[in-house]
Design a protein around this motif. Structure first.
Motif, PDB file in Angstrom:
ATOM      1  N   PHE A  40      -5.960 -12.163  -8.088  1.00 11.69           N
ATOM      2  CA  PHE A  40      -5.017 -11.279  -7.413  1.00 11.69           C
ATOM      3  C   PHE A  40      -3.615 -11.383  -8.002  1.00 11.69           C
ATOM      4  O   PHE A  40      -2.854 -10.427  -7.952  1.00 11.69           O
ATOM      5  CB  PHE A  40      -5.011 -11.553  -5.908  1.00 11.69           C
ATOM      6  N   ALA A  41      -3.269 -12.520  -8.573  1.00 11.50           N
ATOM      7  CA  ALA A  41      -1.940 -12.701  -9.167  1.00 11.50           C
ATOM      8  C   ALA A  41      -1.744 -11.774 -10.363  1.00 11.50           C
ATOM      9  O   ALA A  41      -0.603 -11.466 -10.723  1.00 11.50           O
ATOM     10  CB  ALA A  41      -1.741 -14.149  -9.576  1.00 11.50           C
ATOM     11  N   LYS A  67      -1.695  -1.631  -5.188  1.00  7.90           N
ATOM     12  CA  LYS A  67      -2.177  -1.714  -6.566  1.00  7.90           C
ATOM     13  C   LYS A  67      -3.391  -2.643  -6.639  1.00  7.90           C
ATOM     14  O   LYS A  67      -4.380  -2.338  -7.304  1.00  7.90           O
ATOM     15  CB  LYS A  67      -1.065  -2.234  -7.478  1.00  7.90           C
ATOM     16  N   ALA A  68      -3.317  -3.770  -5.936  1.00  9.63           N
ATOM     17  CA  ALA A  68      -4.434  -4.715  -5.933  1.00  9.63           C
ATOM     18  C   ALA A  68      -5.684  -4.085  -5.329  1.00  9.63           C
ATOM     19  O   ALA A  68      -6.788  -4.267  -5.845  1.00  9.63           O
ATOM     20  CB  ALA A  68      -4.056  -5.979  -5.175  1.00  9.63           C
ATOM     21  N   ASN A 103     -10.855  -3.302  -5.793  1.00  8.20           N
ATOM     22  CA  ASN A 103     -11.964  -2.833  -4.958  1.00  8.20           C
ATOM     23  C   ASN A 103     -13.082  -2.303  -5.857  1.00  8.20           C
ATOM     24  O   ASN A 103     -12.834  -1.569  -6.803  1.00  8.20           O
ATOM     25  CB  ASN A 103     -11.499  -1.745  -3.989  1.00  8.20           C
ATOM     26  N   ASP A 104     -14.291  -2.706  -5.575  1.00  2.55           N
ATOM     27  CA  ASP A 104     -15.486  -2.349  -6.348  1.00  2.55           C
ATOM     28  C   ASP A 104     -15.491  -2.951  -7.750  1.00  2.55           C
ATOM     29  O   ASP A 104     -16.246  -2.496  -8.610  1.00  2.55           O
ATOM     30  CB  ASP A 104     -15.673  -0.824  -6.424  1.00  2.55           C
ATOM     31  N   LEU A 105     -14.678  -3.970  -7.973  1.00  2.00           N
ATOM     32  CA  LEU A 105     -14.653  -4.664  -9.264  1.00  2.00           C
ATOM     33  C   LEU A 105     -15.807  -5.664  -9.315  1.00  2.00           C
ATOM     34  O   LEU A 105     -16.086  -6.353  -8.333  1.00  2.00           O
ATOM     35  CB  LEU A 105     -13.333  -5.411  -9.444  1.00  2.00           C
ATOM     36  N   GLU A 106     -16.474  -5.738 -10.453  1.00  2.15           N
ATOM     37  CA  GLU A 106     -17.523  -6.730 -10.675  1.00  2.15           C
ATOM     38  C   GLU A 106     -16.848  -8.066 -10.964  1.00  2.15           C
ATOM     39  O   GLU A 106     -16.105  -8.206 -11.932  1.00  2.15           O
ATOM     40  CB  GLU A 106     -18.393  -6.305 -11.865  1.00  2.15           C
ATOM     41  N   LYS A 130     -15.151  -6.163  -2.385  1.00  2.37           N
ATOM     42  CA  LYS A 130     -14.667  -5.152  -1.438  1.00  2.37           C
ATOM     43  C   LYS A 130     -13.277  -5.599  -1.007  1.00  2.37           C
ATOM     44  O   LYS A 130     -13.109  -6.647  -0.397  1.00  2.37           O
ATOM     45  CB  LYS A 130     -15.586  -5.049  -0.213  1.00  2.37           C
ATOM     46  N   VAL A 131     -12.262  -4.821  -1.372  1.00  3.67           N
ATOM     47  CA  VAL A 131     -10.875  -5.174  -1.077  1.00  3.67           C
ATOM     48  C   VAL A 131     -10.247  -4.031  -0.300  1.00  3.67           C
ATOM     49  O   VAL A 131     -10.320  -2.880  -0.714  1.00  3.67           O
ATOM     50  CB  VAL A 131     -10.072  -5.426  -2.380  1.00  3.67           C
ATOM     51  N   ARG A 132      -9.647  -4.375   0.842  1.00  3.27           N
ATOM     52  CA  ARG A 132      -8.944  -3.372   1.654  1.00  3.27           C
ATOM     53  C   ARG A 132      -7.899  -4.080   2.508  1.00  3.27           C
ATOM     54  O   ARG A 132      -7.888  -5.303   2.609  1.00  3.27           O
ATOM     55  CB  ARG A 132      -9.918  -2.584   2.516  1.00  3.27           C
TER      56      ARG A 132
END
Length: 158
Positions: free
Chosen positions: A87-88, A122-123, A128-131, A138-140
């Motif tokens: 995330f950084a 942006k993150a 989100n949906d990144l392998e 799943k990012v929200r």
């Protein structure tokens, strides 16, 4: 550049010396001991520095608005350091909390990342949906946890 505590100490020290000299000059007819004059100078200096620092807004302590993100479908072997690193790359990360099962101590596969609000969207869009380690993240934006009195009272009974 010196830190604010070092500046405060230096200012207090200088004011103590000035207070000592003033006390000696003002009360030269009265026998005032040097330690007492120095103590009064320190008190005056400390009080002055406290007033000066509280009246000025501190730019060093600028509050950054944060946003908490929910991160789901994490690999069970992922730890806080790896998630923070991921995330950084998208912005400033303040905290990472990965939840564990209370009984087994094993990771539950989801957690929360607190980021600067300006970087959070942006993150979400980038991650989100990144392998990630053979799992699709799943990012929200995290939902705020809300309790009502009934839920709290029943949860406290068990």
């Amino acid at each position: 550049m010196k830190s604010s505590s070092q500046k405060s100490f230096l200012i207090t020290f200088i004011l103590a010396i000035i207070g000592f000299i003033v006390m000696q000059l003002l009360f030269s007819s009265i026998q005032v001991s040097a330690p007492l004059a120095l103590a009064v100078g320190i008190l005056i200096g400390g009080f002055t520095v406290t007033l000066a620092s509280s009246s000025q807004p501190s730019s060093d302590k600028a509050e950054v608005a944060t946003k908490t993100l929910y991160v789901g479908n994490l690999p069970y072997k992922a730890n806080e350091g790896v998630v923070r690193e991921l995330f950084a790359q998208q912005g400033q990360v303040f905290s990472v909390r990965l939840l564990k099962d209370k009984n087994t101590g094993k990771r539950r596969g989801f957690g929360f990342v607190e980021m600067a609000e300006k970087d959070a969207d942006k993150a979400i869009s980038q991650l989100n949906d990144l392998e990630f380690q053979q799992r699709t993240l799943k990012v929200r934006a995290a939902k705020q946890k809300q309790f009502n009195d009934e839920e709290e009272s029943t949860s406290n009974l068990g």
